[in-house]
Design a protein around this motif. Structure first.
Motif, PDB file in Angstrom:
ATOM      1  N   ALA A  86       0.838  -1.205   0.000  1.00  0.00           N
ATOM      2  CA  ALA A  86       0.000   0.000   0.000  1.00  0.00           C
ATOM      3  C   ALA A  86       0.869   1.249   0.000  1.00  0.00           C
ATOM      4  O   ALA A  86       0.592   2.219  -0.724  1.00  0.00           O
ATOM      5  CB  ALA A  86      -0.941  -0.008   1.201  1.00  0.00           C
ATOM      6  N   ALA A  87       1.932   1.241   0.802  1.00  0.00           N
ATOM      7  CA  ALA A  87       2.839   2.386   0.834  1.00  0.00           C
ATOM      8  C   ALA A  87       3.540   2.564  -0.506  1.00  0.00           C
ATOM      9  O   ALA A  87       3.756   3.698  -0.960  1.00  0.00           O
ATOM     10  CB  ALA A  87       3.857   2.216   1.961  1.00  0.00           C
ATOM     11  N   LEU A  88       3.878   1.450  -1.155  1.00  0.00           N
ATOM     12  CA  LEU A  88       4.506   1.538  -2.483  1.00  0.00           C
ATOM     13  C   LEU A  88       3.565   2.155  -3.511  1.00  0.00           C
ATOM     14  O   LEU A  88       3.980   2.994  -4.318  1.00  0.00           O
ATOM     15  CB  LEU A  88       4.961   0.153  -2.950  1.00  0.00           C
ATOM     16  CG  LEU A  88       6.194  -0.415  -2.263  1.00  0.00           C
ATOM     17  CD1 LEU A  88       6.392  -1.888  -2.654  1.00  0.00           C
ATOM     18  CD2 LEU A  88       7.430   0.405  -2.601  1.00  0.00           C
ATOM     19  N   VAL A  89       2.301   1.753  -3.488  1.00  0.00           N
ATOM     20  CA  VAL A  89       1.323   2.338  -4.415  1.00  0.00           C
ATOM     21  C   VAL A  89       1.170   3.832  -4.133  1.00  0.00           C
ATOM     22  O   VAL A  89       1.135   4.646  -5.057  1.00  0.00           O
ATOM     23  CB  VAL A  89      -0.033   1.608  -4.355  1.00  0.00           C
ATOM     24  CG1 VAL A  89      -1.077   2.328  -5.190  1.00  0.00           C
ATOM     25  CG2 VAL A  89       0.123   0.164  -4.825  1.00  0.00           C
ATOM     26  N   ALA A  90       1.106   4.199  -2.852  1.00  0.00           N
ATOM     27  CA  ALA A  90       1.016   5.623  -2.495  1.00  0.00           C
ATOM     28  C   ALA A  90       2.230   6.380  -3.026  1.00  0.00           C
ATOM     29  O   ALA A  90       2.097   7.479  -3.578  1.00  0.00           O
ATOM     30  CB  ALA A  90       0.896   5.785  -0.982  1.00  0.00           C
ATOM     31  N   GLY A  91       3.396   5.782  -2.853  1.00  0.00           N
ATOM     32  CA  GLY A  91       4.622   6.411  -3.347  1.00  0.00           C
ATOM     33  C   GLY A  91       4.649   6.540  -4.863  1.00  0.00           C
ATOM     34  O   GLY A  91       5.085   7.562  -5.405  1.00  0.00           O
ATOM     35  N   GLY A  94       2.373   9.377  -5.858  1.00  0.00           N
ATOM     36  CA  GLY A  94       3.045  10.649  -5.615  1.00  0.00           C
ATOM     37  C   GLY A  94       4.130  10.917  -6.644  1.00  0.00           C
ATOM     38  O   GLY A  94       4.261  12.032  -7.152  1.00  0.00           O
ATOM     39  N   ALA A  95       4.917   9.881  -6.964  1.00  0.00           N
ATOM     40  CA  ALA A  95       5.977  10.034  -7.964  1.00  0.00           C
ATOM     41  C   ALA A  95       5.396  10.371  -9.335  1.00  0.00           C
ATOM     42  O   ALA A  95       5.979  11.156 -10.094  1.00  0.00           O
ATOM     43  CB  ALA A  95       6.818   8.761  -8.034  1.00  0.00           C
ATOM     44  N   ALA A  96       4.242   9.797  -9.660  1.00  0.00           N
ATOM     45  CA  ALA A  96       3.601  10.097 -10.949  1.00  0.00           C
ATOM     46  C   ALA A  96       3.200  11.564 -11.034  1.00  0.00           C
ATOM     47  O   ALA A  96       3.359  12.190 -12.090  1.00  0.00           O
ATOM     48  CB  ALA A  96       2.378   9.197 -11.151  1.00  0.00           C
ATOM     49  N   THR A  97       2.701  12.127  -9.921  1.00  0.00           N
ATOM     50  CA  THR A  97       2.328  13.546  -9.968  1.00  0.00           C
ATOM     51  C   THR A  97       3.551  14.422 -10.198  1.00  0.00           C
ATOM     52  O   THR A  97       3.482  15.395 -10.936  1.00  0.00           O
ATOM     53  CB  THR A  97       1.588  13.985  -8.681  1.00  0.00           C
ATOM     54  OG1 THR A  97       2.453  13.906  -7.558  1.00  0.00           O
ATOM     55  CG2 THR A  97       0.332  13.170  -8.451  1.00  0.00           C
ATOM     56  N   THR A 136      -6.030  11.107  -7.305  1.00  0.00           N
ATOM     57  CA  THR A 136      -7.264  10.465  -6.862  1.00  0.00           C
ATOM     58  C   THR A 136      -6.983   9.047  -6.366  1.00  0.00           C
ATOM     59  O   THR A 136      -7.472   8.642  -5.300  1.00  0.00           O
ATOM     60  CB  THR A 136      -8.314  10.467  -7.990  1.00  0.00           C
ATOM     61  OG1 THR A 136      -8.539  11.829  -8.411  1.00  0.00           O
ATOM     62  CG2 THR A 136      -9.619   9.861  -7.535  1.00  0.00           C
ATOM     63  N   LEU A 137      -6.197   8.291  -7.113  1.00  0.00           N
ATOM     64  CA  LEU A 137      -5.821   6.949  -6.669  1.00  0.00           C
ATOM     65  C   LEU A 137      -5.019   7.024  -5.374  1.00  0.00           C
ATOM     66  O   LEU A 137      -5.239   6.231  -4.450  1.00  0.00           O
ATOM     67  CB  LEU A 137      -5.019   6.223  -7.754  1.00  0.00           C
ATOM     68  CG  LEU A 137      -4.519   4.826  -7.386  1.00  0.00           C
ATOM     69  CD1 LEU A 137      -5.682   3.902  -7.026  1.00  0.00           C
ATOM     70  CD2 LEU A 137      -3.697   4.242  -8.539  1.00  0.00           C
ATOM     71  N   GLY A 138      -4.098   7.984  -5.286  1.00  0.00           N
ATOM     72  CA  GLY A 138      -3.329   8.153  -4.054  1.00  0.00           C
ATOM     73  C   GLY A 138      -4.223   8.455  -2.860  1.00  0.00           C
ATOM     74  O   GLY A 138      -3.987   7.962  -1.750  1.00  0.00           O
ATOM     75  N   GLY A 139      -5.276   9.234  -3.078  1.00  0.00           N
ATOM     76  CA  GLY A 139      -6.230   9.513  -2.009  1.00  0.00           C
ATOM     77  C   GLY A 139      -6.977   8.270  -1.576  1.00  0.00           C
ATOM     78  O   GLY A 139      -7.187   8.034  -0.379  1.00  0.00           O
ATOM     79  N   ALA A 140      -7.368   7.453  -2.558  1.00  0.00           N
ATOM     80  CA  ALA A 140      -8.054   6.205  -2.231  1.00  0.00           C
ATOM     81  C   ALA A 140      -7.129   5.279  -1.435  1.00  0.00           C
ATOM     82  O   ALA A 140      -7.553   4.652  -0.456  1.00  0.00           O
ATOM     83  CB  ALA A 140      -8.541   5.519  -3.505  1.00  0.00           C
ATOM     84  N   VAL A 141      -5.870   5.206  -1.831  1.00  0.00           N
ATOM     85  CA  VAL A 141      -4.907   4.360  -1.117  1.00  0.00           C
ATOM     86  C   VAL A 141      -4.703   4.879   0.308  1.00  0.00           C
ATOM     87  O   VAL A 141      -4.599   4.084   1.249  1.00  0.00           O
ATOM     88  CB  VAL A 141      -3.565   4.293  -1.885  1.00  0.00           C
ATOM     89  CG1 VAL A 141      -2.478   3.619  -1.058  1.00  0.00           C
ATOM     90  CG2 VAL A 141      -3.752   3.568  -3.215  1.00  0.00           C
TER      91      VAL A 141
END
Length: 150
Positions: A86-91, A94-97, A136-141
């Protein structure tokens, strides 16, 4: 991983608040501000765009930095129940933004700062969907991580 669950709750809460602030802001930009640029074309365009760019930096800079910092912490220290995945997906979100901003949005804004160009404007609006989706995906995560925290 946490000795004190309150620290983990605080970390996740601050992370979620920063990400959702950025998410809300990017949706306003995507649906209102960027499309509205086309209606602001005229002799004042360069001043309007310069004001937008200056103020946007102030609006997003702090929360975006908080998002990055909390993501970094979550990659090395997570509350009990929050998996590394989950932390990797959040990261990654963030990296994509950051990647889209630096690689696409900033160059578009640099070009628009010299004068309105309909093709560059269309590219900015079209590619900003990538940032909108990533935040948006980062917020969901972020919400999932709160739900998973023990």
């Amino acid at each position: 991983m946490s000795a004190n669950p309150l620290v983990g709750e605080l970390l996740l809460g601050v992370h979620a608040a920063a990400v959702w602030y950025c998410t809300g802001l990017v949706w306003v930009i995507q649906l209102l501000v960027y499309p509205g640029f086309a209606q602001m074309v005229g002799p004042d365009w360069i001043a309007v765009h310069a004001r937008h760019t200056r103020l946007m930096g102030w609006l997003v800079g702090g929360p975006w930095a908080v998002q990055g910092l909390t993501c970094a912490v979550l990659l090395v220290w997570r509350p009990d129940g929050v998996p590394l995945g989950a932390a990797l997906v959040a990261g990654l979100c963030g990296a994509a933004t950051v990647a889209v901003t630096v690689g696409v949005s900033v160059p578009c804004h640099q070009r628009l700062a010299r004068g309105f160009d309909p093709a560059v404007h269309a590219r900015l609006v079209r590619t900003n969907w990538w940032r909108t989706a990533a935040w948006t995906l980062g917020g969901a995560v972020a919400l999932v991580m709160i739900g998973l925290a023990a």
